[in-house]
Write a protein that holds these residues in place. Sequence first.
Motif, PDB file in Angstrom:
ATOM      1  N   THR A 184       0.909  -1.152   0.077  1.00  0.00           N
ATOM      2  CA  THR A 184      -0.015  -0.075   0.012  1.00  0.00           C
ATOM      3  C   THR A 184       0.833   1.512   0.025  1.00  0.00           C
ATOM      4  O   THR A 184       0.359   2.313   0.019  1.00  0.00           O
ATOM      5  CB  THR A 184      -0.911  -0.070   1.315  1.00  0.00           C
ATOM      6  OG1 THR A 184      -0.102   0.226   2.576  1.00  0.00           O
ATOM      7  CG2 THR A 184      -1.907  -1.281   1.372  1.00  0.00           C
ATOM      8  N   LYS A 185       2.150   1.183  -0.318  1.00  0.00           N
ATOM      9  CA  LYS A 185       2.952   2.300  -0.030  1.00  0.00           C
ATOM     10  C   LYS A 185       2.768   3.496  -0.915  1.00  0.00           C
ATOM     11  O   LYS A 185       3.136   4.614  -0.834  1.00  0.00           O
ATOM     12  CB  LYS A 185       4.483   1.884  -0.254  1.00  0.00           C
ATOM     13  CG  LYS A 185       4.929   1.384  -1.600  1.00  0.00           C
ATOM     14  CD  LYS A 185       6.266   0.963  -1.754  1.00  0.00           C
ATOM     15  CE  LYS A 185       7.462   2.057  -1.420  1.00  0.00           C
ATOM     16  NZ  LYS A 185       8.676   1.568  -1.397  1.00  0.00           N
ATOM     17  N   GLU A 187      -0.475   4.162  -2.001  1.00  0.00           N
ATOM     18  CA  GLU A 187      -1.864   4.457  -1.882  1.00  0.00           C
ATOM     19  C   GLU A 187      -2.113   5.768  -1.172  1.00  0.00           C
ATOM     20  O   GLU A 187      -1.203   6.303  -0.203  1.00  0.00           O
ATOM     21  CB  GLU A 187      -2.604   3.581  -1.181  1.00  0.00           C
ATOM     22  CG  GLU A 187      -2.584   2.081  -1.889  1.00  0.00           C
ATOM     23  CD  GLU A 187      -3.263   2.177  -3.094  1.00  0.00           C
ATOM     24  OE1 GLU A 187      -4.276   2.717  -3.388  1.00  0.00           O
ATOM     25  OE2 GLU A 187      -2.926   1.448  -4.259  1.00  0.00           O
ATOM     26  N   LYS A 188      -3.257   6.318  -1.194  1.00  0.00           N
ATOM     27  CA  LYS A 188      -3.635   7.335  -0.512  1.00  0.00           C
ATOM     28  C   LYS A 188      -4.612   7.031   0.694  1.00  0.00           C
ATOM     29  O   LYS A 188      -5.528   6.091   0.563  1.00  0.00           O
ATOM     30  CB  LYS A 188      -4.715   8.435  -1.202  1.00  0.00           C
ATOM     31  CG  LYS A 188      -3.820   9.054  -2.471  1.00  0.00           C
ATOM     32  CD  LYS A 188      -4.575  10.030  -3.223  1.00  0.00           C
ATOM     33  CE  LYS A 188      -4.072  10.307  -4.511  1.00  0.00           C
ATOM     34  NZ  LYS A 188      -2.720  11.177  -4.166  1.00  0.00           N
ATOM     35  N   PHE A 189      -3.940   7.330   1.961  1.00  0.00           N
ATOM     36  CA  PHE A 189      -4.779   7.094   3.078  1.00  0.00           C
ATOM     37  C   PHE A 189      -5.510   8.083   3.842  1.00  0.00           C
ATOM     38  O   PHE A 189      -5.587   9.293   3.606  1.00  0.00           O
ATOM     39  CB  PHE A 189      -3.695   6.831   4.242  1.00  0.00           C
ATOM     40  CG  PHE A 189      -3.246   5.203   3.843  1.00  0.00           C
ATOM     41  CD1 PHE A 189      -3.625   4.130   4.473  1.00  0.00           C
ATOM     42  CD2 PHE A 189      -1.943   5.121   3.106  1.00  0.00           C
ATOM     43  CE1 PHE A 189      -2.879   2.966   4.301  1.00  0.00           C
ATOM     44  CE2 PHE A 189      -1.448   4.001   2.827  1.00  0.00           C
ATOM     45  CZ  PHE A 189      -1.912   2.871   3.452  1.00  0.00           C
ATOM     46  N   SER A 191      -6.988   8.807   7.867  1.00  0.00           N
ATOM     47  CA  SER A 191      -6.313   8.493   8.835  1.00  0.00           C
ATOM     48  C   SER A 191      -7.297   9.150  10.186  1.00  0.00           C
ATOM     49  O   SER A 191      -7.768  10.309   9.853  1.00  0.00           O
ATOM     50  CB  SER A 191      -4.832   8.871   9.196  1.00  0.00           C
ATOM     51  OG  SER A 191      -4.519   8.818  10.639  1.00  0.00           O
ATOM     52  N   CYS A 206       3.429   1.555   9.229  1.00  0.00           N
ATOM     53  CA  CYS A 206       3.560   1.892   7.952  1.00  0.00           C
ATOM     54  C   CYS A 206       5.030   2.029   7.997  1.00  0.00           C
ATOM     55  O   CYS A 206       5.845   1.448   6.908  1.00  0.00           O
ATOM     56  CB  CYS A 206       2.986   3.067   7.444  1.00  0.00           C
ATOM     57  SG  CYS A 206       1.201   2.941   7.125  1.00  0.00           S
ATOM     58  N   PRO A 213       3.049   6.696   5.053  1.00  0.00           N
ATOM     59  CA  PRO A 213       1.934   6.820   4.534  1.00  0.00           C
ATOM     60  C   PRO A 213       1.669   8.356   3.856  1.00  0.00           C
ATOM     61  O   PRO A 213       2.015   9.060   4.315  1.00  0.00           O
ATOM     62  CB  PRO A 213       0.872   6.540   5.685  1.00  0.00           C
ATOM     63  CG  PRO A 213       1.916   6.840   6.908  1.00  0.00           C
ATOM     64  CD  PRO A 213       3.024   6.675   6.536  1.00  0.00           C
ATOM     65  N   ASP A 214       1.172   8.217   2.742  1.00  0.00           N
ATOM     66  CA  ASP A 214       0.407   9.458   2.123  1.00  0.00           C
ATOM     67  C   ASP A 214      -1.033   9.584   2.780  1.00  0.00           C
ATOM     68  O   ASP A 214      -1.856   9.174   2.213  1.00  0.00           O
ATOM     69  CB  ASP A 214       0.591   9.182   0.302  1.00  0.00           C
ATOM     70  CG  ASP A 214      -0.036  10.600  -0.102  1.00  0.00           C
ATOM     71  OD1 ASP A 214      -0.354  11.580   0.730  1.00  0.00           O
ATOM     72  OD2 ASP A 214      -0.267  10.436  -1.426  1.00  0.00           O
ATOM     73  N   ILE A 215      -0.953  10.642   3.732  1.00  0.00           N
ATOM     74  CA  ILE A 215      -2.398  10.727   4.200  1.00  0.00           C
ATOM     75  C   ILE A 215      -3.130  12.112   3.666  1.00  0.00           C
ATOM     76  O   ILE A 215      -2.371  13.205   3.676  1.00  0.00           O
ATOM     77  CB  ILE A 215      -2.231  11.019   5.828  1.00  0.00           C
ATOM     78  CG1 ILE A 215      -1.505   9.699   6.528  1.00  0.00           C
ATOM     79  CG2 ILE A 215      -3.368  11.566   6.543  1.00  0.00           C
ATOM     80  CD1 ILE A 215      -1.142  10.093   7.883  1.00  0.00           C
TER      81      ILE A 215
END
Length: 296
Positions: A184-185, A187-189, A191, A206, A213-215
């Motif tokens: 998932t590295k 992916e858009k997260f 949170s 992560c 993570p790309d939050i």
Amino acid sequence: MNIHQMEYFHVLADIGNMTKAAEYLQIAQPALSAALSRMSEELGYPLFVKQGRNIVLSKYGKIFLQHCDKILEEYNTALYEMQEIDMQNKKTLRLGVTGTSFARGYQKQFHEAFPQISISQTLVPSSKIVSTLKNDKDLDFILCSTEVDDPELASMIIEYEPLYLVVSTQHPFATKPSIDLAETKYEKFISFPSDFVSHKVFVDLCRKAGFIPDIVMECYESQIPNLVEDNFGIAMINKAAILSGIYNRGCRVLPIDKPKCQRPIMLLWLKEKKMNAVAKLFHDFIKEHCCKSGRK
């Protein structure tokens, strides 16, 4: 004469209008008028006189109002003191929680075992766990999802709660039976807010998987299901939230193979504070059940 009649008298004395007083008291105007007439008859003096469209206190009513104030004040004081005693007889376990889903099963089992004990929860910000325990003398314990290192606090791990990845049913991952977090590295997260413990747990996992993570959105739990369903991003969610059913529509729940994604659910209390009988009962109940589950 009863306390309700005295309250009626006091309200009419304040408002000065029979119709408005009846509306305020939520009773019919004839009923209010009859109650006050009975008071006057019982006392033997008229309490009110008409002044145009309004009603004002008579000279007798002014004297009675002074004593009525004292009587109502004494009545309310006595009622409050009796309610205080009643509340003391009702046993209450007071819990601080940093999340509303923590250890629901244990709390339910405890209440079933001791139905005479009610449970009162107070939401505590993650950043104020230590200060709240030290300063709130009424609080028995705090339930949280992080280990707290403070020499004045004692703790017990109740359980390790699994974490899952939640994606939209339209997401390419939706067809997978499970997933490695490293996948998932890019992916858009979505949170929890950055001051939530759940946010820190997520970011740490992560990093353990080899990425930051790309939050794209920080929000509260109630907003996450719709955002995931709309494919705005994916999210890491705890088991209790999954079991609540809020991700049943438009979302796919994926177990995470590696790294092992879980969070500790902790019970914290102040070492120097002597536990009352209810707190001791809860502590021993949790300890016994944790031991049966293999946790100590």
